[in-house]
Design an enzyme around this catalytic site. Structure first.
Site, PDB file in Angstrom:
ATOM      1  N   TRP A  99       0.827  -1.204   0.000  1.00 31.67           N
ATOM      2  CA  TRP A  99       0.000   0.000   0.000  1.00 31.67           C
ATOM      3  C   TRP A  99       0.858   1.250   0.000  1.00 31.67           C
ATOM      4  CZ3 TRP A  99      -4.226  -1.552  -1.822  1.00 31.67           C
ATOM      5  CH2 TRP A  99      -4.713  -2.811  -1.493  1.00 31.67           C
ATOM      6  N   ASP A 166      -0.896   6.896   6.459  1.00 33.37           N
ATOM      7  CA  ASP A 166      -1.956   5.954   6.130  1.00 33.37           C
ATOM      8  C   ASP A 166      -2.086   5.022   7.330  1.00 33.37           C
ATOM      9  OD1 ASP A 166      -3.594   3.912   5.281  1.00 33.37           O
ATOM     10  OD2 ASP A 166      -2.432   3.424   3.489  1.00 33.37           O
ATOM     11  N   LYS A 190     -11.498  -1.683   8.771  1.00 35.06           N
ATOM     12  CA  LYS A 190     -10.669  -2.422   9.731  1.00 35.06           C
ATOM     13  C   LYS A 190     -11.228  -2.193  11.136  1.00 35.06           C
ATOM     14  CE  LYS A 190      -7.728  -3.082   6.261  1.00 35.06           C
ATOM     15  NZ  LYS A 190      -7.481  -4.349   5.577  1.00 35.06           N
TER      16      LYS A 190
END
Length: 355
Positions: A99, A166, A190
């Site tokens: 990511w 992030d 999440k």
């Protein structure tokens, strides 16, 4: 009973599911949350409460705004440099996983990118350290938890450069000092709520310093002015996120859930290190509390073990193809009893294998 170790969209509290299901049938005066206008006072109060709870749970200081946006964390890969990186400027990035790499890929559309360090050559099995962040960087970006590889960043660099993070996989799982960040973003699926919305926490003063014309839907300032209601938002996702934030507050907040997360991670890593059938895949000092990645010392036993745990109620344990083996994602809503069940099955499989 099923035990959900899926990496995301992930487990949410049962009481949140029950409240959300009732709202699908009747949110207000017989209207479903799925059909309520986002312009009604009732839904505006949902957005306001969700933002207020994010600020309360993370102790967000004055001068920051909380946004609920679409496009997931992946859209933020482009929105961040579009809003913060001027033409000819350079942003510094830490490459610690897939990511992070995808975020880096978007930067050259808007300016220059400097990768300060990378663990790619070691399959992202550790968090790079002792790197230097140039003082003339427009900002420094890093990913705090790498879901695929099971690493987590526990010590953050000291720098005068604006910090962007992030935090998709570990936001609300541990106490952080938001004042040290200039922008935090996270996909909801999440620890925040269901897929379909991303949360952005942004220091207001960092905006408006570049000359670039920004499309309306990608302009943080416009979303702040509109209170996350510039266009039709993901109404249901924000509503469920609000319910989940209420649940976390009722549990005692982030400080209390962090204690539970430490206990869950300690229990499972202890068994991995004890049991000769298993071994971890990343550096011990960088082991994630949210995503425990491990393999078997004899790879031929991996399919039988996965079949065994699935037959006994374990869901979502198969590892990402980049790492193989297993990944136990242990987000806030996963009870420690599920972790104990997995540990017991690991011990039973050890006994079966040795006999």
């Amino acid at each position: 009973m099923r035990h959900n170790f899926g990496a995301g969209p992930c487990i949410l509290p049962q009481e949140v599911f029950k409240q959300a299901s009732r709202a699908i049938l009747d949110f207000k005066d017989g209207l479903s949350i799925l059909e309520i206008s986002h312009r009604t006072p009732e839904f505006e109060s949902v957005v306001e409460e969700a933002g207020r709870l994010v600020k309360e749970l993370l102790n967000v200081p004055e001068g920051y705004s909380v946004l609920f946006l679409q496009g997931g964390a992946s859209l933020q890969f482009a929105m961040v440099p579009m809003n913060l990186l001027g033409d000819g400027e350079t942003a510094s990035y830490l490459d610690s996983g897939v990511w992070a790499k995808k975020a880096i890929k978007e930067v050259p559309f808007f300016g220059k990118v400097n990768v300060v360090a990378s663990s790619k050559d070691d399959n992202y099995s550790f968090i790079p350290k002792d790197f230097i962040i140039p003082e003339d960087s427009a900002y420094f970006h890093f990913t705090s938890n790498n879901t695929i590889y099971g690493t987590e960043m526990f010590e953050f660099p000291e720098t005068k450069v604006p910090i962007v993070c992030d935090m998709s996989s570990d936001i609300l799982s541990r106490v952080i000092d938001v004042s040290k960040y200039d922008l935090i973003y996270a996909g909801a699926q999440k620890n925040i709520g269901p897929a379909g919305v991303a949360v952005v926490i942004i220091k207001d003063e960092i905006l408006g310093r570049i000359d670039r014309k920004i499309p309306s839907m990608l302009d943080y300032k416009l979303h702040i002015e509109a209170g996350s209601l510039y266009n039709t938002p993901p109404v249901f996702s924000i509503y469920v996120a609000m319910l989940n934030l209420r649940w976390l507050k009722s549990k005692g907040g982030v400080a209390e859930i962090e204690k539970e997360n430490i206990a869950k991670a300690h229990a499972l890593y202890t068994e991995i290190d004890r049991n000769p059938l298993f071994k971890g895949t990343c550096a011990v000092e960088d082991r994630s509390r949210m995503n425990v990645c491990f393999v078997m010392t004899n790879s031929e036993l991996e399919k039988p073990f996965l079949k065994y745990v699935e037959e006994n109620g374990i869901e979502g344990l198969k590892g990402h193809r980049s790492v193989g083996g297993f990944r136990a994602s242990m987000y806030n809503a996963l009870p420690i009893t599920s972790v104990h069940t997995l540990i017991e099955l690991m011990q039973e499989f050890e006994e079966k294998t040795n006999n």
